[in-house]
Every structure is written in structure tokens, then in C-alpha cells.
Scaffold this active site. Structure first.
Site, PDB file in Angstrom:
ATOM      1  N   SER A  91      43.691  98.410  10.829  1.00 18.39           N
ATOM      2  CA  SER A  91      44.401  97.454  10.738  1.00 18.39           C
ATOM      3  C   SER A  91      44.087  96.230  11.594  1.00 18.39           C
ATOM      4  O   SER A  91      44.211  94.684  10.943  1.00 18.39           O
ATOM      5  CB  SER A  91      46.176  97.386  11.166  1.00 18.39           C
ATOM      6  OG  SER A  91      46.077  97.464  12.513  1.00 18.39           O
ATOM      7  N   SER A 149      42.819 102.003  13.893  1.00 14.99           N
ATOM      8  CA  SER A 149      42.690 100.686  13.444  1.00 14.99           C
ATOM      9  C   SER A 149      42.422  99.547  14.198  1.00 14.99           C
ATOM     10  O   SER A 149      41.810  98.235  13.774  1.00 14.99           O
ATOM     11  CB  SER A 149      44.499 100.339  13.706  1.00 14.99           C
ATOM     12  OG  SER A 149      45.282  99.949  12.532  1.00 14.99           O
ATOM     13  N   LYS A 152      44.048  89.841  17.893  1.00 12.13           N
ATOM     14  CA  LYS A 152      45.417  90.244  16.932  1.00 12.13           C
ATOM     15  C   LYS A 152      46.857  89.734  16.523  1.00 12.13           C
ATOM     16  O   LYS A 152      47.556  89.627  18.118  1.00 12.13           O
ATOM     17  CB  LYS A 152      45.338  91.664  17.232  1.00 12.13           C
ATOM     18  CG  LYS A 152      46.049  92.749  15.605  1.00 12.13           C
ATOM     19  CD  LYS A 152      45.809  94.043  15.638  1.00 12.13           C
ATOM     20  CE  LYS A 152      46.434  94.295  14.828  1.00 12.13           C
ATOM     21  NZ  LYS A 152      46.396  96.065  14.570  1.00 12.13           N
TER      22      LYS A 152
END
Lengths: 100, 526
Positions: free
Chosen positions: B154, B178, B79
């Protein structure tokens, strides 16, 4: 709970966010709605409850007080928008002249 | 078998045994990224050259008889909220476009030391704020199962790249769901470890008392493999737990006899999609069939989770994101350009009720109303660099922490946070795990909720309490809608019970094959 446009402008300055007229309108509407929603917590009885800021019981974690290598000046400055090789350069801190 | 069809566990074993080279494995996933990511947008950066170089070095290492790391040859997507010294780290924000951190996040350093191959950085909601990936400054991620739909967020890029077999495993971060929510929406397995289990050093901070890094993969066994490498004490993160790391992969096959799983009847109220409710109840039945006992429990303050979270997280974010000041790194507004912004129009003679006036605020001068050229640079850099949701949360947090409102909002939320944690402590006296839905619907369309921030926040209903309490949670697919979209199931466990979360999920995945289904886009071209 609704916020006034002036409240929002004030918060914008505290948060160091420049807000246009249109931003202020949108933000006033949206923040009022969100603050109204989170305000529901008021109904929960927390009279004898201590605040919990952190999920761990860990407190005051110290490391040995000995020097360790850290970033070099060049590494620390590598992504600076402006610098002179030794320092970060910023516009005038006092007054309004001498923008870097 | 193609490397992209192999589990991470099998892939690492094949590389270790010499049945597969790291180079071949890496090339296979890079080829899929090249072919598919134009439609999905899961990656913000792909490091083709670096990945191939790393893979070749691992193969050389093996040939020369040197010991290989536990993830040798395993392609990993990371990420874009984790710092990488050799790749840009943007947090999907214009504020950090092109930013190159001077060091690796601890998790990234551990992946490299374990001989994993970092293939790229994944798309996300800006600064991890969002549940749909629509808040990325670089365009949304498209859900591999239906490209017009949101992959969740997210960590939507990490979820989508695993779902489309563009990487066997990915690293995500979870502040209020997330990892778990996009894993559920994309039909993969995602684990949010106990707060403190994985070092946060080098994870771009959003809400520091809630943020936690975790593995995302196609199965619990693959998550276990990755967690074993990334978990553990780091003196560079004062909140990381100084406790031994279990061998997560070794206890997965023990049957679930005697394990008590809590079911919260209130989870099944209005708002839960009937197809989701059905699949979740079926999963409870499967756990019963696997030997577990399902017990109804009450979490009396769960309803207050979203409101509590949307005070605690924005308050912490408003403080954490103060570092983006246009001076040290990140975007800086050019002097003298753009509009004269609004704060200057504030009249110092009209104090806002409830606020302590800040010295010097609103003083008119030649900088268009800012008290100095420096403050103007701060305000305009931040206005230009941050997207709407990030600004909203900074504003909300700043408001809730400001004089006159602190007690009513932030302090109140911290008290309710204690009540929510107490619910977990009480529940875990009666049960070993808590099961339920991970999100109320299987999917929403891109754009469907983006006009209504509050509706978007309610998506986090089932996930935020885990973070507020600091415990662990995992989500994995437990069925599909009639329209063919994955439905997620969530298990939560007491602090440090990751071995049980992984074992229960692994046992479920031996009884079912939901986690083996792949979206049509992932099918190999004929």
C-alpha cells in the site's frame, strides 16, 4: 463455505455498514470466495497449539498513574462533524427523532 | 551534483558542512514534484510553503552555529497514514478527506526534531489495504517505470516518489508487505523493522499486531540513516520496545563471511515468474560471491501465510475501523439523504443460522429500518466514507469474529500464526537471514487484478509471514525484466537483526548497481 445474502446483510448491520441491493449481491459473492479460501486453514493440525495474538511477549505495559496533559476540548472537537463547543452532537440514540 | 541525484547520507553531510543549503535541497525536490507528479500521483498533499519555511529555519540554525539534527535539511515524504498536525491526514480515504489530526505521529515528531523537511504526504491504498495503490480514493499511483502499471502497495506513493527522485527518502508502513512489495516493484530499498522497533503512535491503525512503520530510500545506507532517527522506545505506544537503538549506519561495511542465508525451495514453485526466479537466483549467487553461505531451508507453514493473514488482519481492522462513526471526526452522512439501506429489510423473524441476534437489529421504524437515527447515521456514514476493499475487509473481519465463527476462523488463524512464527524460530537456528523473491511477478497493469480481490490477496504471498511472525524484512532491486521493470529481492531476519539486514543489503549494493538505475521519467530535462 458460502455465505447467504441474509448472512451478509446481518454482518453488514453488525459492522454498521449500509449495503444496497447491488452491494449485497457483490459482497455475498466475494465474501463466499474469500471465506472459502481462508477456510483452507481447517486442514492444518493445530490440536496442541496455543493461539498467538501478538508477536511480542510483552504484557501489561503500565505507565505511572499520574495525570498528564491531554488534548484540550477544542482540539478534541476540531474535526467533529457536529459539536456545540463542549460535546459531540449525534442524532437521537433512542427512537428516530431529534436528529442533530 | 544536483541535490536530487545525491544519496540521503551525502545530502545530509553536504548540508552539515555548508556545501548545500537545506533550502536549495528542498527546492530541488519540490521542483521535481511539480514537474513529475502530475503523471505519477504519488502525493496527496505537497507542503511547499511549510517545507521551504522549515528548510530556511534549518539554514538559519546552521548560520547561527546551533547544533543541527541528524537529518538536517533532508526532504522526507510521509505516507498519508501518519498523523501530521499541520497537514491533512486522509489515509487515501473519503472517510478522512481533509482531516487534520490534533497531534503529530511519534515518527513525524522525531523527523521534525531531527531537522528533516517534510515535503508532503504520499498516496496509498485506502487505510493501507491493498497491494496496487488502486484502492486510493484519490486515484492510483502510476509506476514511474511504466505509467500504465501498478507501483505496488500500500505504500505505493512513498515508493514511487523515491523511484522518481521526487524525495530522497520516504516513510512507509507495512502490515503484510506494504513497504517491501512496492519497494521491490519500484526498484528502491524498503525496510520493515521488527514489530515494536518503531513507535506506531499516530499511525492510523489497520491491524495493530502487524502494523510497523519503516524507511524507504534508494539504498540500505539511506534506510539506515532514516531508521536511526525513527526507531526507539515511545511510552505512547505500549508495544514499542524499550531497547537501545543501534547506530545502524556504522556497521554496514563489514564483509559477509560467515553469514548464512536461507533459501526456501518452495518459493520457486509454480506462479513465480521465470524472469523473477532467474534474478533472485543471481542475487543468491552474488551473496555467495560476497562471502555468505546459502543454505536450503524449509518453512513448512509458509503456504498458509496468506489465508492466516487474511483472517488476522481483517479481524483487527474491523475492530480498529469501528472508530469511524461519523461522530468524532471524519465523514458523516447528511440526514435524510440517500437510499434507504438494506439492513432495514432484514426480517427479525428470520434469525441467521450461527449468529447471535443482536438486540434491536432489524427493527423497522421511521428511519428506514434502522433501530435509531444514530445507527442510521453510523451505517450510512460508513457506507459513504469507505471504499470497496475497506468494506470487504471490515465485513470479512466482522464475520470471522462473530458468534459461531470465531473459533473456526479467528482462533484457528491465531494457532496457525504460532506455527508460522515457530517456522521462523526453527529456521533462524540454522541461518542468519532468509532470502527470496518479494513478489511473484515484476509488475501488473493498473486494473489487471482489481476485479478479483482474491487474486490481489495472493500477491502478498512472500511478504505476509514476516508480519505474522513480527520479524524484520528488507527488499531491494536485484535485476530487471527484459521489459525494463525492476525485480525485487527480499531478506528477512530474526527480531531486532536490522543491523544485519542493512549490512547484507549494503554489501549487495556495493557489488551491484541495480539500485542506482532510474526510470526514464526521472531523467533531467535537457
Amino acid at each position: 463455505m458460502s455465505l447467504s445474502r441474509n448472512d451478509v446483510a446481518k454482518v453488514g448491520l453488525l459492522a454498521r455498514l449500509a449495503l444496497s441491493d447491488a452491494d449485497l449481491d457483490t459482497m455475498t459473492r466475494e465474501l463466499s470466495s474469500i471465506v472459502g479460501f481462508v477456510g483452507q486453514l481447517e486442514k492444518i493440525d493445530t490440536a496442541d497449539v496455543a493461539p498467538l495474538a501478538h508477536p511480542l511477549d510483552t504484557q501489561n505495559v503500565f505507565r505511572a498513574d499520574v495525570p498528564k496533559p491531554s488534548l484540550t476540548t477544542a482540539e478534541a472537537l476540531q474535526s467533529a462533524p457536529r459539536h456545540d463547543g463542549e460535546c459531540f452532537l449525534v442524532p437521537a440514540v433512542l427512537g428516530d427523532t431529534g436528529a442533530a | 551534483m544536483q541535490p536530487s541525484d545525491m544519496s540521503a547520507v551525502d545530502l545530509v553531510n553536504a548540508v552539515r558542512q555548508g556545501d548545500l543549503t537545506a533550502l536549495r535541497a528542498t527546492e530541488a525536490f519540490l521542483e521535481r514534484i511539480e514537474r513529475l507528479d502530475g503523471q505519477i500521483n504519488a502525493f496527496l498533499a505537497v507542503d511547499r510553503e511549510g517545507a521551504l519555511r522549515t528548510a530556511a529555519a534549518i539554514d538559519d540554525k546552521r548560520k547561527s552555529g546551533k547544533p543541527l539534527g541528524p537529518l538536517a535539511g533532508l526532504p522526507v515524504a510521509v505516507k498519508d497514514a501518519l498523523c501530521t498536525s499541520d497537514l491533512p491526514t486522509t489515509c487515501a480515504s473519503k472517510m478522512l478527506a481533509g482531516f487534520r489530526p490534533p497531534y503529530d505521529a511519534e515518527v513525524v515528531a522525531r523527523l521534525r526534531a531531527a531537522d528533516a523537511v517534510i515535503v508532503g504526504k504520499t498516496n496509498m491504498d485506502e487505510f493501507a489495504m491493498g497491494g496496487s495503490n488502486e484502492n486510493s480514493a484519490f486515484g492510483p499511483v502510476h509506476k514511474p517505470w511504466a505509467l500504465t502499471r501498478a507501483p505496488g502497495g500500500s505504500s505505493g506513493g512513498s515508493a514511487a516518489c523515491v523511484a522518481a527522485d521526487m524525495a530522497p527518502v520516504a516513510i512507509g508502513s507495512d502490515t503484510g508487505g506494504s513497504i517491501r512489495q512496492p519497494a521491490g516493484l519500484c526498484g528502491i530499498t524498503g525496510l520493515k523493522p521488527t514489530y515494536g522497533r518503531v513507535s506506531r503512535r499516530g499511525l492510523v491503525a489497520f491491524a495493530s499486531s502487524l502494523d510497523q512503520i519503516g524507511p524507504m530510500a534508494r539504498s540500505a545506507a539511506d534506510c539506515a540513516l532514516l531508521l536511526e532517527t525513527i526507531a526507539g522506545h515511545d511510552p505512547g505506544d505500549a508495544t514499542s520496545l524499550d531497547l537501545p537503538v543501534p547506530a545502524y549506519g556504522t556497521d554496514l561495511e563489514r564483509p559477509l563471511e560467515g553469514v548464512r542465508i536461507g533459501r526456501v525451495p518452495a518459493h520457486f514453485g509454480a506462479g513465480l515468474d521465470p524472469e523473477v526466479a532467474h534474478a533472485v537466483e543471481e542475487a543468491f549467487a552474488a551473496f555467495r560471491a560476497a562471502g555468505a553461505t546459502v543454505i536450503d531451508i524449509d518453512m513448512p507453514h509458509a503456504d498458509a501465510g496468506v489465508a492466516t493473514y487474511y483472517l488476522v488482519a481483517p479481524c483487527e481492522a474491523s475492530s480498529n475501523l469501528a472508530r469511524y462513526d461519523g461522530a468524532h471526526y471524519g465523514h458523516r452522512a447528511e440526514p435524510g439523504k440517500g437510499h434507504r439501506a438494506e439492513p432495514g429489510r432484514l426480517q427479525p423473524a428470520q434469525p441467521v443460522s450461527g449468529h447471535r441476534a443482536e438486540p434491536g437489529s432489524g427493527q423497522g421504524n421511521a428511519s428506514g429500518g434502522f433501530e435509531s437515527a444514530l445507527v442510521e447515521m453510523y451505517c450510512r456514514s460508513r457506507a459513504e466514507g469507505f471504499g470497496p476493499e475497506v468494506k470487504r475487509r471490515i465485513m470479512l473481519g466482522t464475520y470471522a469474529l462473530s458468534a459461531g465463527y470465531y473459533d473456526a476462523y479467528y482462533a484457528k488463524a491465531l494457532k496457525v500464526r504460532r506455527l508460522i512464527r515457530q517456522d521462523y524460530l526453527d529456521a533462524f537456528e540454522k541461518v542468519d537471514l532468509i532470502g527470496g523473491p518479494v513478489s511473484a511477478t515484476a509488475a501488473f497493469k493498473l486494473g489487471e487484478k482489481s476485479g478479483d480481490p482474491l487474486a490481489m490477496y495472493l500477491v502478498d504471498l512472500y511478504t505476509v509471514c514476516t508480519n505474522l511472525a513480527g520479524v524484520g524484512g528488507i527488499s531491494f532491486p536485484c535485476g530487471f525484466t527484459k521489459g525494463g521493470l525492476p525485480i525485487g529481492f527480499q531478506l528477512q531476519a530474526p527480531a531486532l537483526a536490522e543491523p544485519l539486514l542493512l549490512r547484507a543489503t549494503d554489501r549487495y549494493q556495493h557489488l551491484t548497481d541495480w539500485h542506482r538505475r532510474r526510470p526514464a521519467i526521472a531523467a533531467r530535462p535537457r
